[in-house]
Design a protein around this motif. Structure first.
Motif, mmCIF file in Angstrom:
data_model
loop_
_atom_site.group_PDB
_atom_site.id
_atom_site.type_symbol
_atom_site.label_atom_id
_atom_site.label_comp_id
_atom_site.label_asym_id
_atom_site.label_seq_id
_atom_site.Cartn_x
_atom_site.Cartn_y
_atom_site.Cartn_z
ATOM 1 N N UNK A 1 -2.785 10.297 2.320
ATOM 2 C CA UNK A 1 -2.651 8.950 2.865
ATOM 3 C C UNK A 1 -1.185 8.518 2.880
ATOM 4 N N UNK A 2 -0.447 8.858 1.829
ATOM 5 C CA UNK A 2 0.975 8.537 1.782
ATOM 6 C C UNK A 2 1.713 9.200 2.940
ATOM 7 N N UNK A 3 1.429 10.466 3.199
ATOM 8 C CA UNK A 3 2.076 11.151 4.329
ATOM 9 C C UNK A 3 1.780 10.432 5.644
ATOM 10 N N UNK A 4 0.552 10.032 5.830
ATOM 11 C CA UNK A 4 0.162 9.314 7.036
ATOM 12 C C UNK A 4 0.892 7.969 7.137
ATOM 13 N N UNK A 5 0.942 7.246 6.018
ATOM 14 C CA UNK A 5 1.652 5.961 6.000
ATOM 15 C C UNK A 5 3.131 6.141 6.324
ATOM 16 N N UNK B 1 5.402 4.487 9.183
ATOM 17 C CA UNK B 1 6.607 3.717 8.882
ATOM 18 C C UNK B 1 7.836 4.285 9.590
ATOM 19 N N UNK B 2 7.902 5.608 9.713
ATOM 20 C CA UNK B 2 9.019 6.226 10.434
ATOM 21 C C UNK B 2 8.998 5.805 11.903
ATOM 22 N N UNK B 3 7.819 5.748 12.483
ATOM 23 C CA UNK B 3 7.691 5.302 13.868
ATOM 24 C C UNK B 3 8.087 3.828 13.988
ATOM 25 N N UNK C 1 0.840 -1.212 0.000
ATOM 26 C CA UNK C 1 0.000 0.000 0.000
ATOM 27 C C UNK C 1 0.872 1.257 0.000
ATOM 28 N N UNK C 2 1.716 1.464 1.044
ATOM 29 C CA UNK C 2 2.503 2.700 1.041
ATOM 30 C C UNK C 2 3.553 2.745 -0.063
ATOM 31 N N UNK C 3 4.161 1.602 -0.402
ATOM 32 C CA UNK C 3 5.201 1.629 -1.424
ATOM 33 C C UNK C 3 4.625 1.922 -2.804
ATOM 34 N N UNK C 4 3.459 1.390 -3.120
ATOM 35 C CA UNK C 4 2.833 1.720 -4.402
ATOM 36 C C UNK C 4 2.461 3.201 -4.457
#
Length: 123
Positions: A83-87, A91-93, A11-14
């Protein structure tokens, strides 16, 4: 890593790959491989892409220019960027948590002769 751990990253990588540059399915699969996801099943990628489109995170259209059959090309929407920013924040966390866990394991194994905590165990 096994496929099931990596499926959640599709999801986030796409979204990230499409944010960088719009693309069609097989090109996105090639770009996923270049990111270190070599065993991604095309059918799964297309299911995720359709789901992202249903959520209105992506839009797609048929690209007919050039030789060969028409291909569906995916683009990110404003909602997809949010949504990407949220993902990415999640992921950073996760990166911090994993980093802390890996450091603890390295410290714990440091006293063991010849022990590599990152080597796969043999059973």
């Amino acid at each position: 890593m096994h496929g099931r751990e990596l499926h959640g990253l599709l999801h986030p990588f796409l979204l990230l790959l499409i944010f960088e540059r719009a693309g069609h399915g097989y090109a996105l699969i090639d770009r996923l491989k270049a990111m270190g996801l070599p065993d991604v099943e095309p059918g799964h990628v297309y299911r995720v892409l359709r789901g992202l489109e249903r959520e209105r995170l992506l839009i797609s259209g048929w690209e007919t220019a050039g030789a060969g059959p028409a291909r569906r090309c995916y683009q990110l929407t404003a909602k997809g960027r949010d949504d990407l920013r949220s993902c990415l924040a999640g992921l950073a966390q996760l990166h911090q948590v994993i980093g802390a866990g890996l450091q603890r394991s390295a410290d714990a194994f440091a006293g063991s002769p010849g022990a590599n905590p990152y080597a796969a165990s043999r059973r």
